[in-house]
Design an enzyme around this catalytic site. Structure first.
Site, PDB file in Angstrom:
ATOM      1  N   ASP A 244      -3.321  16.290  -3.051  1.00  0.00           N
ATOM      2  CA  ASP A 244      -2.534  17.750  -2.789  1.00  0.00           C
ATOM      3  C   ASP A 244      -1.090  18.435  -1.332  1.00  0.00           C
ATOM      4  OD1 ASP A 244      -4.686  18.792  -4.667  1.00  0.00           O
ATOM      5  OD2 ASP A 244      -6.151  18.737  -2.856  1.00  0.00           O
TER       6      ASP A 244
ATOM      7  N   HIS B 163       0.605  13.492  -7.276  1.00  0.00           N
ATOM      8  CA  HIS B 163      -0.142  14.866  -6.836  1.00  0.00           C
ATOM      9  C   HIS B 163      -2.261  14.526  -7.648  1.00  0.00           C
ATOM     10  CE1 HIS B 163      -0.860  18.766  -6.366  1.00  0.00           C
ATOM     11  NE2 HIS B 163       0.489  19.338  -6.930  1.00  0.00           N
TER      12      HIS B 163
ATOM     13  N   CYS C  17       0.985  -1.142  -0.116  1.00  0.00           N
ATOM     14  CA  CYS C  17       0.208  -0.232   0.158  1.00  0.00           C
ATOM     15  C   CYS C  17       0.756   1.300   0.213  1.00  0.00           C
ATOM     16  CB  CYS C  17      -0.812  -0.272   1.229  1.00  0.00           C
ATOM     17  SG  CYS C  17      -1.827  -1.672   1.592  1.00  0.00           S
TER      18      CYS C  17
END
Ligand code: CAO
Length: 537
Positions: free
Chosen positions: A513, A509, A453
């Site tokens: 953010d 991105h 993950c």
């Protein structure tokens, strides 16, 4: 008689090479039908016809260079054909009741009409539902053109024509059943120009279609004793089930429809499947070349400058190159830096060393980071996610598996520690060292490198200050850890020595953010700086 000449191909293009001639004498040519596949020094183009009719002569062949304005072929307008050849008389031979495969259609007149029958569809399949009729009365059809879309209990199939000609009668209906051997349409076939004139051969009505396929089918046209065999299409259940528009798309973008996995009912191939398959091929090509959208430039001859040695890449190196090229190109990366004061953590680590020893292990900063990040991922679920950009979706994971980059003699390997949130510090450290050892001895299993993950890349044991790690796609963030070192930190009016750990968080991105990234990193820093508080939780 009309001629088709090679049209203007574009500014300053005067000639082209023929890759493939797509028509032959005897074919019924339609307006806009592709005649040639040609290659100019700018592009590969399909040249559509500006004339229609029966092709009499084709003056060019594959591989030939042709000039703009050159005559390519000559056609005879169909209306111009003598009326006598349009006379229709068809005589079908009786099909043996014992052997349904025996389907023969013989014409005893100058043959201008032939029947197209539903071909054999496979063992024990005697009928099918007609889903869609793909042609209409008056259409000029060609061999291989889809006639019907049918559905058997095994698959959905497009039935291709075996005849060139004009449809004059449709004998099946959409939504109704059609039996193998049943006449589907009657087609007016022009007999003016024989495509193949070999020898005459009659087929006994009891012969099976299978046997007929093995034979060369001989057609003598324009003769009173012509025998036209309504040869059955070479159709099998492997025929890719797809609508003509889907086939056309595949053809146009250079995809072999037979290779496309269908996602529709019974494996029916949809537009989206063709596009997805094409995309996959493209990605595979990219990955094979280690480039994304950039053509590899050939290397210069380095031996001009000095001695060189060339070695094949190891499998790990080549896979790493592919994977990282992809991740680097596909993910818009941002890297956020921060520093954690781990002076207290170091004390805790040393304090736990006796217990760790008893547990048969040794704690390092990586052990603490595993635990801290597993909690941070729970706190910030968008860091435990993957982006499905095609479907404009985000996949949030409810499990916590963390990959740890391991430096091995053979290159970088990232074993994945499973269910990190469910294990204690010592267990995690033991598991990590065991996996790192397996990786170094090349004994690690594929399943031990899957399902991550988030990734930690700790280079601090070796050195360095900061670096910009590449997100391990399809994950969305990676923490790079550099060497912890004592630094003067200004605190309470004075500089004091503190052990500072440089951290570099790279993130995707598209999903994360900057503000979220720094919050996430600050959370980790705070946890590292307050080890007792964190460990009490
Ligand atoms: N700062 C300072 N010291 C550090 C440190 C850091 N960030 N990380 C580890 N150390 C110290 C350890 O405390 C240990 O010191 P001691 O022996 O004095 O206790 C020593 O460095 C060696 O640690 P380690 O590397 O054996 O153990 P680890 O748990 O920190 O790391 C592993 C395990 C598997 C991450 C590491 O062995 C490794 O392979 N690192 C390389 C990772 C890598 O290649 N990343 C690049 C990926 S991108 O190309």
């Amino acid at each position: 008689m009309k001629e088709f000449i090679l049209p203007e191909l574009g500014e300053n293009i005067e000639s082209a090479s023929i890759l493939k001639v797509l028509v032959a004498p005897g074919d019924v040519l339609e307006l806009d039908q592709a005649v040639l596949e040609i290659e100019t020094d700018k592009a590969t183009i399909e040249v559509p016809s500006t004339v229609s009719g029966m092709i009499k002569d084709v003056f060019v062949k594959d591989g030939e260079k042709i000039k703009v304005g050159q005559v390519i072929l000559r056609v005879e307008e169909i209306e111009a054909l003598p009326q006598s050849t349009k006379t229709i008389q068809t005589e079908s031979k009786t099909v043996s009741k014992k052997n349904k495969k025996a389907v023969t259609n013989q014409q005893t007149q100058p043959s201008t009409i032939t029947e197209f029958k539903l071909p054999e569809l496979g063992e024990n399949i005697e009928s099918a539902n007609v889903l869609k009729i793909l042609v209409s009365v008056g259409d000029v059809i060609q061999k291989e053109q889809g006639i019907l879309e049918i559905e058997t209990d095994k698959a959905t199939i497009e039935v291709p024509s075996t005849i060139d000609g004009k449809v004059i009668e449709l004998l099946v209906k959409e939504g109704k059943k059609a039996k193998v051997g049943q006449v589907v349409l009657r087609v007016e076939v022009s007999t003016r120009q024989p495509t193949q004139v070999k020898s005459e051969k009659k087929v006994e009505p009891t012969e099976s279609v299978e046997e007929k396929k093995e034979e060369t089918i001989e057609i003598v046209r324009g003769s009173a004793t012509a025998v036209i065999i309504d040869n059955q299409p070479a159709i099998t259940l492997h025929s890719a089930p797809a609508a003509p528009s889907v086939r056309r798309l595949a053809r146009e973008i250079g995809v072999d429809i037979n290779q496309v996995p269908g996602s529709g009912p019974d494996g029916r191939i949809r537009m989206a499947d063709v596009k997805a398959y094409s995309k996959k091929l493209h990605e595979q090509q990219i990955s094979a070349s280690g480039q994304v959208g950039i053509k590899a430039k050939p290397l210069p001859d380095f031996s001009k400058f000095g001695e060189v040695e060339r070695k094949e890449m190891s499998n790990i190196r080549s896979k790493t190159a592919d994977h990282l090229s992809y991740a680097w190109s596909a993910i818009p990366h941002v890297t956020q830096f921060d520093k954690a004061d781990i002076t207290d953590l170091e004390k805790v680590r040393k304090g736990l060393s006796t217990i760790a020893e008893k547990e048969g292990t040794k704690l390092t900063v990586t052990s603490f980071l595993l635990k801290i990040i597993s909690s941070a991922l729970k706190e910030f679920p968008q860091f435990n996610a993957s982006v499905d950009i095609e479907k404009k979706a985000i996949v949030y994971k409810k499990y916590i598996n963390i990959g740890v980059a391991v430096d091995t003699e053979n290159g970088l390997i990232v074993p994945v520690l499973k269910n990190v949130d469910q294990k204690n510090l010592f267990q995690l450290t033991k598991d990590m060292n065991e996996l790192a050892e397996k990786a170094r001895k090349r004994k690690i299993g594929l399943d031990e490198m899957q399902g991550g993950c988030f990734t930690i890349s700790n280079l601090g044991g070796i050195g360095g200050t900061y670096f910009t790690p590449i997100v391990n796609s399809p994950e969305v963030a990676i923490l790079g850890v550099s060497r912890g070192a004592f630094e003067p930190v200004y605190k309470d009016g004075q500089f004091i020595p503190r052990l500072m750990l440089p951290l570099s968080l790279s993130y995707d991105h598209r999903l994360i953010d900057g503000a979220d990234a720094i919050r996430f990193l600050r959370w980790i820093v705070t946890a590292l700086e307050n080890p007792s508080k964190f460990l009490m939780q």
